[in-house]
Design an enzyme around this catalytic site. Structure first.
Site, PDB file in Angstrom:
ATOM      1  N   ARG A  53      -0.053 -50.033 -10.866  1.00  0.00           N
ATOM      2  CA  ARG A  53      -1.090 -49.189 -11.481  1.00  0.00           C
ATOM      3  C   ARG A  53      -2.101 -48.776 -10.415  1.00  0.00           C
ATOM      4  NH1 ARG A  53      -5.124 -51.659 -13.625  1.00  0.00           N
ATOM      5  NH2 ARG A  53      -3.931 -53.170 -14.824  1.00  0.00           N
ATOM      6  N   TYR A 107      -7.575 -23.141 -19.037  1.00  0.00           N
ATOM      7  CA  TYR A 107      -6.497 -23.655 -19.883  1.00  0.00           C
ATOM      8  C   TYR A 107      -7.109 -24.244 -21.171  1.00  0.00           C
ATOM      9  CZ  TYR A 107      -3.063 -27.058 -21.477  1.00  0.00           C
ATOM     10  OH  TYR A 107      -2.221 -27.814 -22.249  1.00  0.00           O
ATOM     11  N   ASP A 179      -9.467 -25.787 -10.292  1.00  0.00           N
ATOM     12  CA  ASP A 179      -8.113 -26.065 -10.755  1.00  0.00           C
ATOM     13  C   ASP A 179      -7.220 -25.022 -10.083  1.00  0.00           C
ATOM     14  OD1 ASP A 179      -5.691 -26.047 -12.152  1.00  0.00           O
ATOM     15  OD2 ASP A 179      -6.621 -26.720 -14.017  1.00  0.00           O
ATOM     16  N   LYS A 204       3.480 -27.757 -12.921  1.00  0.00           N
ATOM     17  CA  LYS A 204       3.720 -26.321 -12.790  1.00  0.00           C
ATOM     18  C   LYS A 204       4.375 -25.990 -11.439  1.00  0.00           C
ATOM     19  CE  LYS A 204       1.812 -26.103 -16.859  1.00  0.00           C
ATOM     20  NZ  LYS A 204       0.912 -27.194 -17.074  1.00  0.00           N
TER      21      LYS A 204
END
Ligand code: PLP
Length: 384
Positions: A53, A107, A179, A204
């Protein structure tokens, strides 16, 4: 894991940064370290890894690669389970009463996070059209801690002047977050233009094959990266080793894919601009785009996203997006295959009833790298 040879060109770094051959076996690709934990020699004595983690060698290689692509030597990368996880983890740095200037064309999921989740924790936001900075100036406050934008914006493909917004943000003592999902670092490097943080949905263009969900963040400030990494470790939104490896594999072909996306998208945009059933074709690479000159300055190409407004409105647009055969009707973007969607009904449905509700006739295309004649024929028959 760091390559110890001098690698400078973008395409070379996309293939090699963080990815020297494995020292144990000589494996040319970084192994998928499918392990949750790491042996310790004695308590507290380890080889730099304790628990997956916190970090994992496959993830480290990806983080070094994206940092190199976004900003070169003095930047720091961090991998996440998704783009939204990257965005959310960064916002753990905000405190109740802090204010965010949020671009009015982001978005839908990002808007939803600010509007429906972060608002519950006392983090305030104001929407602003950052493409018109003079008018947006009124949205800044003494408590503004972050300015948040996408460029090209999603789905209107507006271009925002990163350098100008960075200056304004810094005047207020705020950090600029960009972004960079739509452009990818191959076409645009916000940190070089003054941004403080870059986030990505690596789902993406970076992954590029519609087969992985992931997120990435790159900062110029080591301390900022470490603060976000602390919150990530405390809360747990980490990418698995295989997902990290898939994104890294995608990155190796990013330059060739982005060039092919751009060529096809320009041809599609020109075709739509001439089509009688199209009211407006929107693509930053068309000279008719209001920020064409800024796009040419700020970007090294115009990308693979094209939007358009169908002439006959909502029903016609919904009908049209169901008729394509090569363009798959689906959310998401940035894969080798072409996708089509209706933002108002799909990716941006969470904006319904908000001040930034979508235009009913707006259609968004993620133009893939198939044979261009096939793509144009497909759009022709769908618009007929
Ligand atoms: C520009 C942009 N940023 C962030 C996200 C969220 O990324 P993810 O779906 O990987 O969580 C998306 C998703 O579509 C996006 O388009």
């Amino acid at each position: 894991m760091k390559g110890d040879y001098n690698i400078s060109g973008f395409a070379t770094r996309a293939i090699h940064a963080g990815q020297a051959p494995d020292p144990t076996t000589g494996s040319v690709t970084v192994p998928i370290y499918q392990t949750s934990t790491y042996a310790q020699e004695r308590v507290g004595q380890n080889k730099g890894y304790e628990y997956s983690r916190t970090h994992n060698p496959t993830r480290t290689a990806l983080e070094e690669c994206i940092a190199s692509l976004e900003g070169g030597a003095d930047t720091f990368g961090l991998g996440f389970a998704s783009g939204m996880a990257a965005i959310n983890n960064l916002m753990y740095l905000a405190r109740p009463g802090d204010h965010v200037v949020l671009s009015d064309d982001v978005y839908g999921g990002t808007f939803r996070l600010f509007d429906k989740v972060l608002a519950n924790y006392g983090i305030e936001y104001s929407l602003a059209n950052l493409a018109d900075l003079e008018r947006a100036a009124g949205k800044f406050r003494a408590t503004t801690r972050f300015v948040w934008l996408e460029t090209p914006t999603n789905p209107w493909l507006k271009i925002i002047d990163i350098r100008q917004v960075a200056e304004m943000a810094h005047n207020y003592g705020a950090k600029l977050v960009v972004d960079n999902t739509f452009a990818s670092p191959y076409l645009q490097r916000p940190l070089e233009l003054g941004a403080d943080v870059v986030v990505h949905s690596s789902t993406k263009y970076l992954g590029g094959h519609s087969d992985v969900v992931g997120g990435l963040m790159v900062t110029k400030d080591r301390d900022l990266r470490d603060q976000v990494a602390f919150h990530q470790n405390a809360t747990g939104a980490v990418p698995g080793p295989f997902d990290s490896w898939l994104v890294m594999r995608g990155l190796k072909t990013l330059p060739v894919r982005m060039r092919a996306h751009g060529e096809n998208a320009l041809a599609v945009a020109k075709f739509l601009a001439e089509h009688p059933k199209v009211e407006q074709a929107i693509y930053p690479g068309l000279p008719s785009h209001p920020q064409y000159e800024l796009a040419k300055q700020q970007m090294d190409g115009f990308g693979g996203m094209v939007s358009f407004i169908a002439k006959d409105g909502y029903e016609a647009a919904l009908e049209m997006v169901s008729r394509t055969k090569i363009f798959t009707l689906a959310e998401s973007l940035g894969g080798v295959e072409s996708l089509i969607e209706h933002p108002g009904a799909m990716t941006h449905a969470s904006l319904a009833g908000s001040p930034i509700e979508m235009h009913p006739g707006l259609v968004r295309l993620s133009v893939g790298i198939e044979t261009i004649d096939d793509l144009l024929k497909d759009l022709e028959q769908a618009l007929a």
